[in-house]
Design a protein around this motif. Structure first.
Motif, mmCIF file in Angstrom:
data_model
loop_
_atom_site.group_PDB
_atom_site.id
_atom_site.type_symbol
_atom_site.label_atom_id
_atom_site.label_comp_id
_atom_site.label_asym_id
_atom_site.label_seq_id
_atom_site.Cartn_x
_atom_site.Cartn_y
_atom_site.Cartn_z
ATOM 1 N N PRO A 87 -42.028 -85.744 12.232
ATOM 2 C CA PRO A 87 -42.665 -85.201 11.030
ATOM 3 C C PRO A 87 -43.845 -86.076 10.621
ATOM 4 O O PRO A 87 -43.800 -87.296 10.781
ATOM 5 N N ALA A 88 -44.895 -85.445 10.108
ATOM 6 C CA ALA A 88 -46.063 -86.204 9.654
ATOM 7 C C ALA A 88 -45.688 -87.084 8.461
ATOM 8 O O ALA A 88 -46.030 -88.265 8.411
ATOM 9 N N VAL A 89 -45.000 -86.521 7.496
ATOM 10 C CA VAL A 89 -44.446 -87.274 6.362
ATOM 11 C C VAL A 89 -43.077 -86.685 6.053
ATOM 12 O O VAL A 89 -42.776 -85.549 6.454
ATOM 13 N N GLY A 90 -42.264 -87.432 5.357
ATOM 14 C CA GLY A 90 -40.953 -86.923 5.006
ATOM 15 C C GLY A 90 -40.174 -87.899 4.162
ATOM 16 O O GLY A 90 -40.667 -88.974 3.804
ATOM 17 N N VAL B 151 -35.955 -84.836 5.621
ATOM 18 C CA VAL B 151 -36.730 -83.662 5.264
ATOM 19 C C VAL B 151 -38.171 -83.986 5.639
ATOM 20 O O VAL B 151 -38.756 -84.929 5.103
ATOM 21 N N GLY B 152 -38.740 -83.228 6.565
ATOM 22 C CA GLY B 152 -40.083 -83.523 7.058
ATOM 23 C C GLY B 152 -41.061 -82.406 6.803
ATOM 24 O O GLY B 152 -40.684 -81.244 6.605
ATOM 25 N N TYR B 153 -42.341 -82.769 6.855
ATOM 26 C CA TYR B 153 -43.448 -81.837 6.615
ATOM 27 C C TYR B 153 -44.487 -82.014 7.702
ATOM 28 O O TYR B 153 -44.946 -83.128 7.946
ATOM 29 N N GLY B 154 -44.874 -80.920 8.314
ATOM 30 C CA GLY B 154 -45.846 -81.007 9.389
ATOM 31 C C GLY B 154 -45.235 -81.744 10.562
ATOM 32 O O GLY B 154 -44.062 -82.122 10.547
ATOM 33 N N ARG B 155 -46.034 -81.931 11.599
ATOM 34 C CA ARG B 155 -45.540 -82.685 12.756
ATOM 35 C C ARG B 155 -46.714 -83.200 13.560
ATOM 36 O O ARG B 155 -47.826 -82.698 13.439
ATOM 37 N N TYR B 156 -46.432 -84.206 14.339
ATOM 38 C CA TYR B 156 -47.416 -84.723 15.278
ATOM 39 C C TYR B 156 -46.697 -85.096 16.557
ATOM 40 O O TYR B 156 -45.486 -85.317 16.565
ATOM 41 N N HIS B 157 -47.447 -85.138 17.633
ATOM 42 C CA HIS B 157 -46.888 -85.505 18.928
ATOM 43 C C HIS B 157 -47.314 -86.940 19.222
ATOM 44 O O HIS B 157 -48.473 -87.293 19.044
ATOM 45 N N THR C 34 -54.668 -85.952 11.277
ATOM 46 C CA THR C 34 -56.072 -85.771 11.675
ATOM 47 C C THR C 34 -56.734 -87.024 12.257
ATOM 48 O O THR C 34 -57.652 -86.899 13.044
ATOM 49 N N GLU C 35 -56.288 -88.200 11.875
ATOM 50 C CA GLU C 35 -56.992 -89.412 12.276
ATOM 51 C C GLU C 35 -56.263 -90.221 13.338
ATOM 52 O O GLU C 35 -56.894 -90.930 14.118
ATOM 53 N N LEU C 36 -54.961 -90.143 13.378
ATOM 54 C CA LEU C 36 -54.171 -90.947 14.300
ATOM 55 C C LEU C 36 -54.120 -90.249 15.656
ATOM 56 O O LEU C 36 -53.766 -89.097 15.756
#
Length: 144
Positions: A74-77, A56-62, A139-141
């Protein structure tokens, strides 16, 4: 040298988060899964989304590695697995080491945080780990 064009096997699926959580056999793990659903949704402001069959994930990043491998994650999960709750994205930020030291009973490995049950940890510290991990990844990575 050939560029590795393989992509992350764990992708957003559109499957039902409710179906995953309601099917968790262990009652404490199921309860903790619903608590994490509420906690992570509230902290991230993002809807829960299934990634692969069990995350189960929240948000996303590439991300994109020097090898050429890239994809979205997912950003966190979390995943309510049989052996423990697996939490993702909480150990990457600069504040994570200090927070993990105060979290309570847990294990870490391969970018994951493993908890047997939420009663074993300080929920205020877990909240900060989620908040900091989400902020750091979104935002930072920089994934170049």
């Amino acid at each position: 040298m050939a560029v590795n064009k393989t992509h992350n096997k764990t992708r957003a699926t559109g499957a039902s988060v409710e179906e995953l959580l309601s099917a968790v056999e262990h009652p404490v793990r199921r309860r903790d899964g619903y608590r994490l659903l509420e906690l992570m949704s509230g902290i991230t402001g993002q809807p829960a989304e299934m990634w692969g069959p069990t995350i189960v994930g929240y948000g996303r990043y590439h991300y994109k590695y020097a090898t050429g491998r890239e994809g979205d994650a997912p950003a966190v999960g979390f995943s309510p697995r049989k052996a423990s709750l697996s939490l993702y994205g909480l150990s990457y930020g600069p504040e994570s080491a200090g927070l993990l030291a105060r979290l309570g009973k847990h294990k870490t490995g391969a970018g994951c945080l493993y908890i047997n049950k939420l009663d074993d940890v300080d929920e205020a510290v877990l909240t900060e780990l989620i908040r900091n991990g989400y902020r750091y990844v979104t935002t930072e990575l920089h994934h170049e």
